[in-house]
Design a protein around this motif. Structure first.
Motif, short mmCIF file in Angstrom:
data_model
loop_
_atom_site.label_atom_id
_atom_site.label_comp_id
_atom_site.label_asym_id
_atom_site.label_seq_id
_atom_site.Cartn_x
_atom_site.Cartn_y
_atom_site.Cartn_z
N UNK A 173 -29.15 10.94 -11.07
CA UNK A 173 -28.39 10.29 -11.86
C UNK A 173 -26.86 10.43 -10.76
N UNK A 174 -26.80 9.11 -9.58
CA UNK A 174 -25.49 9.40 -9.65
C UNK A 174 -24.55 9.56 -9.70
N UNK A 175 -23.42 8.69 -10.75
CA UNK A 175 -22.52 8.98 -11.09
C UNK A 175 -22.20 9.74 -11.65
N UNK A 176 -23.14 10.94 -12.21
CA UNK A 176 -22.71 12.44 -12.53
C UNK A 176 -23.54 13.81 -11.94
N UNK A 177 -24.26 12.89 -10.91
CA UNK A 177 -24.84 14.11 -9.13
C UNK A 177 -25.77 14.98 -9.89
N UNK A 211 -34.78 2.21 -12.83
CA UNK A 211 -34.36 3.88 -12.21
C UNK A 211 -34.58 3.43 -10.41
N UNK A 212 -33.84 4.09 -9.73
CA UNK A 212 -33.55 3.15 -8.66
C UNK A 212 -35.26 4.72 -7.82
N UNK A 213 -36.22 3.95 -7.20
CA UNK A 213 -37.37 5.18 -7.29
C UNK A 213 -37.28 5.51 -5.80
N UNK A 214 -35.77 5.91 -4.85
CA UNK A 214 -35.91 6.91 -3.98
C UNK A 214 -34.56 7.46 -5.00
N UNK A 215 -34.98 7.31 -5.42
CA UNK A 215 -33.69 8.56 -6.38
C UNK A 215 -34.76 9.45 -7.50
N UNK A 216 -35.84 8.97 -6.99
CA UNK A 216 -37.16 10.23 -8.01
C UNK A 216 -37.26 11.34 -7.38
N UNK A 217 -37.03 12.32 -7.54
CA UNK A 217 -37.04 13.53 -7.17
C UNK A 217 -39.37 14.50 -7.33
#
Length: 336
Positions: A173-177, A211-217
């Motif tokens: 999650x970008x905003x919380x890191x 959900x942005x796919x490239x941020x799914x681990x």
């Protein structure tokens, strides 16, 4: 003799039209011999002769199934119809455009297979010059650092969407890191600037999330846990008012003045379906309105134009843009 030439030409045209029609109908189970006879206004016996020619001389593999008195015909799975050089080139360039994206995992294999199939019998490689064409096309796009890994996760998500089963995802999650764990009912995928986004109901939030796919681990498919796709939901409807990929439900009228230096862009490019030119100003500037939600994404788009755009409405967005400009200016002050 002239009559024979005309007859042969007429039959050749019909054969091509039959192949084209079979190609269109094959995904739906094919078409009966009777239907072919009625469509092309020939006898069923002539249709059988044409089908034999198509199979034995044109080398198009056909499958025939008998159901009572009816014979249904379709093209064998895996057959790729011939394409014009123009259409083949479009397919080739479309593949090149996906380099470095989530779709690039097997891109080279697919490209080689397509090029081999499309160009093997129909075109002279020297005239087509596929490799020369590839070298003379340069795609300027962002690329993923690990396209193969993202492509693997992407394939799992696509299968989950097709089969309507839940997935567990580990998402940054970008905003919380932070990395969070979610169980999602995947509704569909959105693509913007070659970036892919998963849209689905997050069971943790009990709401639709993007959900942005490239941020799914990582992804774990619950193949035994199926969900019912909501009858009243469509991706098109959900995204209709969104500026980008975020739908926060707050549709707002935004009015922007575009300086004469870039006004031609909003005259030539539709940035959103609601885009409307409200006024053409003396000197070449233009006032344009939008009815959109997800304005957090729109502010980033506005910033790229610098002093060539001015938000006129709403007042709160105008003030937010001013505050953002001041924060950027502070970064570049001497001594900072």
């Amino acid at each position: 003799m002239p009559g024979k030439v005309k007859k042969d030409a007429s039959r050749g045209l019909r054969l091509n039209m039959i192949v084209d029609w079979l190609n269109k109908k094959t995904p739906y189970g094919g078409v009966t011999v009777k239907e072919l006879a009625e469509k092309f206004e020939v006898s069923e016996r002539q249709v059988y002769r044409d089908l034999n020619t198509i199979e034995n001389y044109l080398r198009v593999p056909l499958v025939r199934q008998e159901n009572g008195k009816a014979v249904r015909v379709r093209i064998e799975s895996g057959y790729l119809p011939s394409l014009s050089p123009e259409k083949a080139t479009v397919i080739f360039l479309s593949l090149l455009q996906q380099k470095g994206s989530a779709l690039s995992g097997h891109l080279n294999e697919i490209k080689d297979a397509l090029v081999s199939t499309l160009f093997k019998y129909h075109y002279d490689p020297k005239e087509l010059a596929v490799e020369k064409l590839q070298k003379r096309i340069h795609i300027v796009e962002e690329t993923l650092a690990e396209p193969e890994k993202v492509g693997g996760l992407f394939a799992v998500l696509v299968q989950s969407i097709k089969d309507s089963h839940r997935v567990k995802i580990w998402y940054y999650t970008t905003h919380s890191g932070e990395e969070t764990e979610r169980v999602v009912e995947p509704y569909g995928l959105i693509c913007k600037h070659q970036n892919w986004y998963l849209v689905g109901r997050c069971r943790k939030r009990n709401d639709i999330r993007v959900f942005r796919v490239d941020q799914i681990k990582d992804v774990f498919p619950y193949t035994g846990e199926h969900f019912e796709y909501p009858a009243d939901f469509t991706l098109t409807g959900y995204m209709a008012s969104s500026w980008g990929v975020i739908n926060d439900g707050k549709v707002c009228r935004v009015v922007i003045k575009f300086d004469k230096r870039i006004a031609h862009r909003v005259r030539n490019v539709l940035y959103h379906p609601s885009q409307k030119i409200e006024e053409e100003l003396p000197g070449g500037s233009a006032v344009v309105s939008f009815e959109v939600c997800g304005l957090a994404e729109m502010t980033g788009w506005l910033l790229q134009w610098g002093d060539m755009v001015e938000v006129l409405e709403p007042q709160w967005l105008r003030e937010e843009m001013r505050a953002m400009a001041e924060r950027v200016a502070r970064v570049y002050r001497p001594g900072q």
